[in-house]
Design an enzyme around this catalytic site. Structure first.
Site, mmCIF file in Angstrom:
data_model
loop_
_atom_site.group_PDB
_atom_site.id
_atom_site.type_symbol
_atom_site.label_atom_id
_atom_site.label_comp_id
_atom_site.label_asym_id
_atom_site.label_seq_id
_atom_site.Cartn_x
_atom_site.Cartn_y
_atom_site.Cartn_z
ATOM 1 C CB CYS A 81 -0.826 -0.117 1.119
ATOM 2 S SG CYS A 81 -2.616 0.953 0.932
ATOM 3 C CG HIS A 165 -2.841 -3.117 4.881
ATOM 4 N ND1 HIS A 165 -1.872 -2.712 5.732
ATOM 5 C CD2 HIS A 165 -3.299 -2.141 3.863
ATOM 6 C CE1 HIS A 165 -1.925 -1.134 5.433
ATOM 7 N NE2 HIS A 165 -2.624 -1.024 4.466
ATOM 8 C CD GLU A 167 -0.375 -5.556 6.931
ATOM 9 O OE1 GLU A 167 -0.311 -6.133 5.857
ATOM 10 O OE2 GLU A 167 -0.636 -4.228 7.240
HETATM 11 N N1 GLN Z 1 -3.359 6.418 1.100
HETATM 12 C C1 GLN Z 1 -1.944 6.139 1.568
HETATM 13 C C2 GLN Z 1 -0.864 6.983 0.883
HETATM 14 O O1 GLN Z 1 -1.261 7.430 -0.106
HETATM 15 C C3 GLN Z 1 -1.810 4.559 1.644
HETATM 16 C C4 GLN Z 1 -2.637 3.912 2.605
HETATM 17 C C5 GLN Z 1 -2.148 2.546 3.144
HETATM 18 O O2 GLN Z 1 -0.943 2.571 3.091
HETATM 19 N N2 GLN Z 1 -3.125 1.830 3.715
HETATM 20 O O3 GLN Z 1 0.260 6.847 1.384
#
Ligand code: GLN
Length: 184
Positions: A81, A165, A167
């Site tokens: 992410c 994610h 985890e």
């Molecule tokens: N929206 C976040 C970003 O732009 C990422 C969100 C996440 O890692 N769950 O960094």
């Protein structure tokens, strides 16, 4: 590798400790790392989910950019992410600095707002999409999984990214952690 591989989860911000049971279930050693001295022993990095802009600020504040770029260039890495945003070659919505370790373009917050966060099955395993980016170009990568018609888990060489994610699923280990430890 005959000894336990050391998995360094970059611990500047974000979801760090939830990786521990997944790594240990696969015979790896979990380490939360944030200093150059701790980086030396790491065999592979997880860049966790969290907030990429905050991580970037902390990387600048602690003057870690160059040392992390060297570490990521020479070792297996997996960005989750926000971590996938840090590893991408191109970031949109808006553009921001990144390590360009994996040839993907990501659009930040591509699914919409926090209310659009959701749990879905990827590879028959429940994972969390939390203000996730969308991978808008992964032409040079292997697509390991797609969701709603878009790639969400990709790999090139020893670099991997997932926009979700895994985890957060307490049933360890996740298939994604297994693939990453197999890479090391
Ligand atoms: N929206 C976040 C970003 O732009 C990422 C969100 C996440 O890692 N769950 O960094």
């Amino acid at each position: 590798m005959t000894t336990r591989p050391v998995i360094g989860v970059l611990a500047l911000q974000g979801a760090v400790d939830l990786h521990k049971p997944h790594i240990e279930a696969l015979g790896g050693e979990f380490r939360a790392v944030k200093t150059p001295a701790q980086f030396k022993d790491v065999d592979g990095y997880i860049l966790p989910g969290g907030e990429s802009t905050t991580m970037l600020k902390l990387i600048e504040t602690f003057d870690l950019w160059d040392v992390l770029a060297d570490e990521f260039a020479s070792k297996p890495v997996w960005g989750i992410c926000a971590g996938s945003i840090l590893l991408a070659t191109h970031v949109t919505n808006p553009a921001q600095k990144s390590f360009a370790r994996l040839p993907i373009t990501v659009q930040r917050n591509g699914y919409g707002r926090q209310l659009d966060s959701h749990i879905s099955k990827v590879c028959d395993y429940d994972v969390s999409f939390i203000r996730a980016p969308v991978i808008t170009d992964a032409a040079q990568c292997a697509i390991l999984a797609s969701h709603e018609g878009q790639p969400v888990w990709v790999q090139q060489g020893n670099a991997m990214a997932s926009t979700f994610h895994p985890e957060t699923n307490l049933s360890a280990p996740s298939p994604m952690h297994k693939r990453f430890l197999d890479l090391i």
